[in-house]
Motif scaffolding. Structure first.
Motif, mmCIF file in Angstrom:
data_model
loop_
_atom_site.group_PDB
_atom_site.id
_atom_site.type_symbol
_atom_site.label_atom_id
_atom_site.label_comp_id
_atom_site.label_asym_id
_atom_site.label_seq_id
_atom_site.Cartn_x
_atom_site.Cartn_y
_atom_site.Cartn_z
ATOM 1 N N MET A 1 -29.083 -38.895 -148.173
ATOM 2 C CA MET A 1 -29.131 -40.305 -148.558
ATOM 3 C C MET A 1 -29.206 -41.190 -147.300
ATOM 4 O O MET A 1 -28.517 -40.915 -146.314
ATOM 5 N N ALA A 2 -30.055 -42.203 -147.377
ATOM 6 C CA ALA A 2 -30.225 -43.057 -146.184
ATOM 7 C C ALA A 2 -28.938 -43.821 -145.871
ATOM 8 O O ALA A 2 -28.236 -44.290 -146.770
ATOM 9 N N LEU A 3 -28.661 -43.917 -144.579
ATOM 10 C CA LEU A 3 -27.470 -44.663 -144.154
ATOM 11 C C LEU A 3 -27.738 -46.171 -144.240
ATOM 12 O O LEU A 3 -28.846 -46.630 -143.959
ATOM 13 N N LYS A 4 -26.707 -46.913 -144.634
ATOM 14 C CA LYS A 4 -26.825 -48.362 -144.752
ATOM 15 C C LYS A 4 -25.993 -49.020 -143.634
ATOM 16 O O LYS A 4 -25.109 -48.387 -143.040
ATOM 17 N N LEU A 5 -26.259 -50.297 -143.437
ATOM 18 C CA LEU A 5 -25.525 -51.045 -142.416
ATOM 19 C C LEU A 5 -24.015 -50.945 -142.647
ATOM 20 O O LEU A 5 -23.232 -50.786 -141.705
ATOM 21 N N THR A 6 -23.618 -50.999 -143.905
ATOM 22 C CA THR A 6 -22.179 -50.971 -144.226
ATOM 23 C C THR A 6 -21.541 -49.636 -143.830
ATOM 24 O O THR A 6 -20.320 -49.567 -143.646
ATOM 25 N N ASP A 7 -22.361 -48.593 -143.708
ATOM 26 C CA ASP A 7 -21.801 -47.297 -143.308
ATOM 27 C C ASP A 7 -21.251 -47.334 -141.881
ATOM 28 O O ASP A 7 -20.488 -46.448 -141.485
ATOM 29 N N PHE A 8 -21.683 -48.328 -141.094
ATOM 30 C CA PHE A 8 -21.211 -48.417 -139.708
ATOM 31 C C PHE A 8 -20.124 -49.477 -139.526
ATOM 32 O O PHE A 8 -19.714 -49.771 -138.410
ATOM 33 N N LYS A 9 -19.682 -50.066 -140.643
ATOM 34 C CA LYS A 9 -18.635 -51.094 -140.541
ATOM 35 C C LYS A 9 -17.290 -50.493 -140.900
ATOM 36 O O LYS A 9 -17.210 -49.494 -141.608
ATOM 37 N N THR A 10 -16.226 -51.113 -140.406
ATOM 38 C CA THR A 10 -14.872 -50.663 -140.743
ATOM 39 C C THR A 10 -14.134 -51.830 -141.406
ATOM 40 O O THR A 10 -14.509 -52.995 -141.221
ATOM 41 N N PRO A 11 -13.068 -51.535 -142.158
ATOM 42 C CA PRO A 11 -12.322 -52.627 -142.807
ATOM 43 C C PRO A 11 -11.325 -53.318 -141.871
ATOM 44 O O PRO A 11 -10.572 -54.194 -142.299
#
Ligand code: SF4
Length: 319
Positions: free
Chosen positions: A1-11
């Protein structure tokens, strides 16, 4: 599955000041990783000390908060231990060009295949805005009681003389352009250095977002402009003769010393005709690629250390 921008963000809550250029650099890094579809477990982000030192906390990759001025030795060690890892170093101008200047110069000499992103705002933001090595002589941002009496470093020229083989300059509020520079830096074979101009609205009231964006009323050219929109050629080719090299180095020096009314952004220098440190190591350790440190067992099935240092001690023996 393609990685999205949110995959590189942390909470994790971000406590940079409102309007800080750090946000644009963080976004550019995340956008670059997404565009390149870098798997988070294959990225290690090393940060120095300073406001930018928190960058790895906001990035969902491996992240290491290192010591003041020491980000490049950490990044070098990681890349040499695991050459397949995407190694990115980040840090401020005070961290990298003040206490870390010796490491900055010697990392360039090695040409290890990593990317170093410098957050350049002219001040030590985390410690109340003292003059950093890139603050111009005579300037007095609001954090200083008197004008700066120390001459500034030119990061582009220092990187060139140290041996970095990819040198670029971006601007934190031109996120898409900076993202492209970061991608080029990561794709480059060798040490990539990206100087990022970055407003610090809390302490530097001179080099602000509006100052960087000002347009010359006569020429209608903005203060920051793109080298790629001119006839500037940053690439060194195998076929370049002495005259070509002299021409390219002269234009590099000319562009690197432009400051004030006109500030060039983009790739200043790219030279893949130089061997990387990893390639040089192979002349000493022929099986380095297949047997680099990360591929070697460090303990037995019973959990006992099995590292054999005999060969290293043999090398040190004086007969
Ligand atoms: Fe950004 Fe400056 Fe605030 Fe640090 S002090 S977070 S560099 S605006």
């Amino acid at each position: 599955m393609a990685l999205k921008l949110t995959d590189f963000k942390t909470p994790i809550h971000n406590d940079w000041c409102p309007g800080c250029g750090d946000f644009g650099i963080l976004s550019s890094l995340q956008m670059a990783f997404t565009d390149m579809q870098l798997e988070p477990h294959n990225v290690a982000l090393f940060s120095g000390i300073g406001c930018s030192g928190k960058t790895h906390q906001y990035m969902n990759t491996y992240g290491i908060h290192t010591l003041h001025g020491r980000v490049l030795p950490f990044a070098t060690g990681a890349k040499l231990a695991n050459p397949d890892l995407n190694v990115i170093a980040v840090g401020g101008d005070g961290d990298g060009l003040g206490i870390g200047s010796g490491h900055f110069v010697n990392a360039g000499r090695r040409n290890v295949d990593f990317t170093y992103v410098l957050f350049n705002n002219g001040v030590y933001g985390l410690t109340k805005g003292q003059a950093s090595p890139t603050l111009k002589l005579g300037l007095q941002p609001k954090s200083l009681p008197k004008p700066n009496i120390v001459e500034s470093i030119n990061p582009i020229l220092l990187a060139f003389s140290a041996g970095y083989t990819f040198i670029a300059r971006g601007y934190s509020f031109d996120v898409k352009h900076l993202k492209e520079l970061i991608i080029k830096g990561i794709q480059h074979r060798g040490s990539a250095f990206i100087d990022v101009l970055q407003p610090c609205p809390t302490y530097n009231n001179l080099n602000t977002q509006s100052w960087f964006s000002e347009v010359d009323q006569n020429t209608k050219i903005p203060r920051t402009y793109k080298l790629e929109e001119t006839d500037y050629d940053p690439v060194i080719n195998e076929s370049d003769d002495e005259n070509d090299l002299e021409l390219k180095i002269n234009q590099l020096v000319k562009k690197a010393t432009e400051w004030g009314d006109k500030i060039p952004l983009g790739v200043y220098y790219q030279n893949e005709t130089v061997s990387t440190f990893e390639e040089r190591i192979i002349s000493n350790i022929p099986n380095y690629r297949s047997q680099n440190p990360v591929k070697q067992l460090i303990k037995s099935s019973k959990g006992h250390g099995i590292t054999d240092l005999t060969k290293h001690f043999d090398e040190l023996t004086v007969s």
